[in-house]
Scaffold this motif. Sequence first.
Motif, PDB file in Angstrom:
ATOM      1  N   GLU A 391       0.931  -1.340   0.095  1.00 56.03           N
ATOM      2  CA  GLU A 391       0.151  -0.009  -0.048  1.00 56.03           C
ATOM      3  C   GLU A 391       0.910   1.247  -0.008  1.00 56.03           C
ATOM      4  O   GLU A 391       2.031   1.064   0.344  1.00 56.03           O
ATOM      5  N   ASP A 392       0.524   2.119  -0.387  1.00 57.77           N
ATOM      6  CA  ASP A 392       0.924   3.646  -0.443  1.00 57.77           C
ATOM      7  C   ASP A 392       1.486   4.051   0.964  1.00 57.77           C
ATOM      8  O   ASP A 392       0.582   3.939   1.786  1.00 57.77           O
ATOM      9  N   VAL A 393       2.702   4.616   0.814  1.00 56.05           N
ATOM     10  CA  VAL A 393       3.109   5.377   1.832  1.00 56.05           C
ATOM     11  C   VAL A 393       3.913   6.712   1.922  1.00 56.05           C
ATOM     12  O   VAL A 393       3.946   6.867   0.889  1.00 56.05           O
ATOM     13  N   PRO A 394       3.889   7.517   2.928  1.00 54.36           N
ATOM     14  CA  PRO A 394       4.633   8.800   2.663  1.00 54.36           C
ATOM     15  C   PRO A 394       6.139   8.382   2.127  1.00 54.36           C
ATOM     16  O   PRO A 394       6.638   7.590   2.297  1.00 54.36           O
ATOM     17  N   GLU A 395       6.353   9.617   1.260  1.00 49.29           N
ATOM     18  CA  GLU A 395       7.603   9.295   0.713  1.00 49.29           C
ATOM     19  C   GLU A 395       8.750   8.848   1.439  1.00 49.29           C
ATOM     20  O   GLU A 395       9.635   8.329   1.007  1.00 49.29           O
ATOM     21  N   GLU A 396       8.876   9.742   2.747  1.00 47.48           N
ATOM     22  CA  GLU A 396       9.985   9.536   3.578  1.00 47.48           C
ATOM     23  C   GLU A 396      10.188   8.098   4.022  1.00 47.48           C
ATOM     24  O   GLU A 396      11.180   7.631   4.557  1.00 47.48           O
ATOM     25  N   GLN A 397       9.023   7.137   4.030  1.00 53.09           N
ATOM     26  CA  GLN A 397       9.076   5.890   4.352  1.00 53.09           C
ATOM     27  C   GLN A 397       8.985   4.950   3.379  1.00 53.09           C
ATOM     28  O   GLN A 397       9.348   3.792   3.911  1.00 53.09           O
ATOM     29  N   TYR A 398       9.058   5.413   2.027  1.00 57.59           N
ATOM     30  CA  TYR A 398       8.964   4.492   0.875  1.00 57.59           C
ATOM     31  C   TYR A 398      10.282   3.398   0.720  1.00 57.59           C
ATOM     32  O   TYR A 398       9.949   2.162   0.849  1.00 57.59           O
ATOM     33  N   ASP A 399      11.294   3.858   1.210  1.00 61.44           N
ATOM     34  CA  ASP A 399      12.574   2.940   0.834  1.00 61.44           C
ATOM     35  C   ASP A 399      12.555   2.076   2.015  1.00 61.44           C
ATOM     36  O   ASP A 399      12.969   0.825   1.645  1.00 61.44           O
ATOM     37  N   THR A 400      12.305   2.474   3.268  1.00 59.00           N
ATOM     38  CA  THR A 400      12.462   1.599   4.270  1.00 59.00           C
ATOM     39  C   THR A 400      11.300   0.167   4.044  1.00 59.00           C
ATOM     40  O   THR A 400      11.687  -0.899   4.309  1.00 59.00           O
ATOM     41  N   VAL A 401      10.004   0.754   3.849  1.00 54.57           N
ATOM     42  CA  VAL A 401       9.070  -0.128   3.561  1.00 54.57           C
ATOM     43  C   VAL A 401       9.653  -1.151   2.528  1.00 54.57           C
ATOM     44  O   VAL A 401       9.290  -2.392   2.491  1.00 54.57           O
ATOM     45  N   LYS A 402       9.734  -0.523   1.330  1.00 56.10           N
ATOM     46  CA  LYS A 402      10.400  -1.264  -0.002  1.00 56.10           C
ATOM     47  C   LYS A 402      11.255  -2.448   0.344  1.00 56.10           C
ATOM     48  O   LYS A 402      11.483  -3.574   0.095  1.00 56.10           O
ATOM     49  N   GLN A 403      12.281  -1.782   1.379  1.00 59.35           N
ATOM     50  CA  GLN A 403      13.431  -2.762   1.752  1.00 59.35           C
ATOM     51  C   GLN A 403      12.911  -3.857   2.413  1.00 59.35           C
ATOM     52  O   GLN A 403      13.467  -5.193   2.334  1.00 59.35           O
ATOM     53  N   TYR A 404      11.984  -3.720   3.241  1.00 58.68           N
ATOM     54  CA  TYR A 404      11.325  -4.957   4.145  1.00 58.68           C
ATOM     55  C   TYR A 404      10.918  -5.889   3.281  1.00 58.68           C
ATOM     56  O   TYR A 404      11.333  -7.092   3.314  1.00 58.68           O
ATOM     57  N   TYR A 405      10.018  -5.376   2.039  1.00 59.23           N
ATOM     58  CA  TYR A 405       9.730  -6.281   1.040  1.00 59.23           C
ATOM     59  C   TYR A 405      10.483  -7.133   0.147  1.00 59.23           C
ATOM     60  O   TYR A 405      10.422  -8.320   0.050  1.00 59.23           O
ATOM     61  N   ILE A 406      11.488  -6.452   0.028  1.00 60.40           N
ATOM     62  CA  ILE A 406      12.513  -7.211  -0.749  1.00 60.40           C
ATOM     63  C   ILE A 406      13.391  -8.296   0.039  1.00 60.40           C
ATOM     64  O   ILE A 406      13.343  -8.949  -0.523  1.00 60.40           O
ATOM     65  N   GLU A 407      13.339  -7.836   1.299  1.00 61.04           N
ATOM     66  CA  GLU A 407      14.026  -9.109   2.136  1.00 61.04           C
ATOM     67  C   GLU A 407      13.144 -10.033   2.124  1.00 61.04           C
ATOM     68  O   GLU A 407      13.589 -11.480   2.350  1.00 61.04           O
ATOM     69  N   LEU A 408      12.005  -9.921   2.312  1.00 57.53           N
ATOM     70  CA  LEU A 408      10.681 -10.854   2.605  1.00 57.53           C
ATOM     71  C   LEU A 408      10.904 -11.473   1.245  1.00 57.53           C
ATOM     72  O   LEU A 408      10.813 -12.913   1.327  1.00 57.53           O
ATOM     73  N   ALA A 409      11.050 -11.047  -0.031  1.00 49.87           N
ATOM     74  CA  ALA A 409      10.564 -11.722  -1.165  1.00 49.87           C
ATOM     75  C   ALA A 409      12.190 -12.563  -1.310  1.00 49.87           C
ATOM     76  O   ALA A 409      11.905 -13.683  -2.100  1.00 49.87           O
TER      77      ALA A 409
END
Length: 639
Positions: A391-409
């Motif tokens: 889901e969409d998140v504020p720009e300042e959180q984007y990279d951190t959130v995306k990194q979590y999902y890349i690690e998960l993947a």
Amino acid sequence: MKNSIAERITDFLKQYPPFSSLQYADLLEIAKNSKVLYLEKNQTLFKINDVTHGFFYVVNSGAIGLSVTSDSDDVLIDKCDEGDILGLRPFFAKDNYLMTAKAREESIVYAIPIDIFTPYVASNPPVLSFLLESFASNTRNPYDKNNKGKLISENVIYNDQNAEIQYYQPIKYTENPVTASPSDIVRYVAQTMSSSHIGSIIIHENRKPIGIVTDKDLRSKIATGLFGIDVTIDKIMSSPVITVADNLSLAEAQIMMLKNNVTHLCVTKDGSRDSEITGILTEHDIVVAQANNPGVLLKQCKRAMKSADLKEVRLKLSDLIQHSLDKNVPIQHITSIVGEINLAITTRAIELAIEKIGTPPPTEFAWMNMGSQGRKEQLLMTDQDNAIVFEDVPEEQYDTVKQYYIELAEKVTKTLNKVGYIYCPAGMMASNPLWCKSVTDWQNQFKGWINTPGEKGILHCTIFFDYDFVYGSEALVDAITKTIHEETNDNQLFFAYLGADALKNPPPLGFFRQFLVENDGEHKDTFDLKARALMPLIDSARILALSKGIKNVSNTLSRYAKLAELEPQNAPIYEACADAFSELLNFRTEEGLQNDSDGRYLNLNELSKLDKLKLKNDFQPINDIQEVIKNRFQLTYFT
């Protein structure tokens, strides 16, 4: 002297199948050896993974719930009331209970001893049939109008047609078994059994079976001193041996063993004793066959704790596919079952990855399978294609959130690779930052592919437009679907490009109806079944489904069925395409299983004349559907 308790039990049981098929005197004898159990509310009769009891149970009054554990919760899947039977596993399988039985209210249950009841089963076909149907369908009463023939697996219910796949499929047995002559000495036969790691040996004369010796015979007749170790093997063999034909189904094997009270069957050429030995079928083979039951495989997925557990499920699934093909089960039924189990494998891989990370996902997200996995057409262990949307998140959180999902993947794709689904050579996986995006980024990505359709964009359309929701929030996937249909609606440029791509592989026959084969490379002189035959049908179904606004349908056969419903005038063409696709997929699956490959390339020299003719007949629908695409999207210029 009268036994009033036994008489009351008898009078009760006589009202219900299968006891109603027994003589009163026989039923009274069974009742005399039965126990009456009084259960308080929430008292457990048996638990998942408990060793099976020496009894099965009949509910006299109250209610017994059958449940499984899912995500640490008990999931109720059935309730047994007055006259219902439960706990039949000891009759047919040697593994532990797969469910928990617990009283939902104060209950009285009759415990029927299996050793006492078994002789009546073997001599009474209606009783045997009832118990087999009950166990095969996992129902408390196969004659019940509301539950007849349903295979219940946790919170998933299969219909009777799918249940029969496992119940009636041919059962695997050991071919060319070790044998001995009647004059062989017990000592040396026992040494042969030990060195060969086998529990039985067939005794033969001129390759025809005359008896069998098992570990039990060695224990009961040699170890006890009844016979010496140096007598001839015919002195301790069991004779005659029970023989069967090689096309025996699981159900028939169970019946034969129960009827004859044996644990081994000798397979011969024509099924008779006066025929050459071809194999041996054991009780263990039946247990293994039942382990390939779709419901059991789903349960194993949910209980898996590591990649090796999931790999074991996938290997058993390959056996299920092969058995189903051998039994000529329609390919659409096979893909349906395999698709669900593949989903369960991926789902469990995701759950294990989240547990390993140790922190819950920071936002709502969804895992999507792409390509053949997204179409639920992946019968072989080919490469994986997947993506993550969060889901969409504020720009300042984007990279951190995306990194979590890349690690998960990364953890998920690594697990799937260990299971047997190799990494996508093109990197089209959720572990690739390109394919791990927020919902808005994904919507913009699809808009770009649709509104500026270049060669690369069309390539991605053929993979990313065939997707299936696997895990997480389905609403995120629905948002992407909505965008796709809004952007493709009456988009002539997009359909022109997509249509041209669908026509890039015409029917694969040259002059004089000769197959078009590969001219060079590793697969020279073989026929590319995927690119030349399957993909034209897959691509055609995709573009036509998109143009008709068909939503939430990505499976090729389902797309053609929906198109036939929406366009009766073209229904014969769509139905022919579906039939051709089914047969071609069947060809590829057989090839892959036989050669432990992805089944893509066929050696035409290994095909029979009939198979070659079938292939050629499957190419005509490719021509017909491509003509529909040319006319509908006015593609004369592009082609």
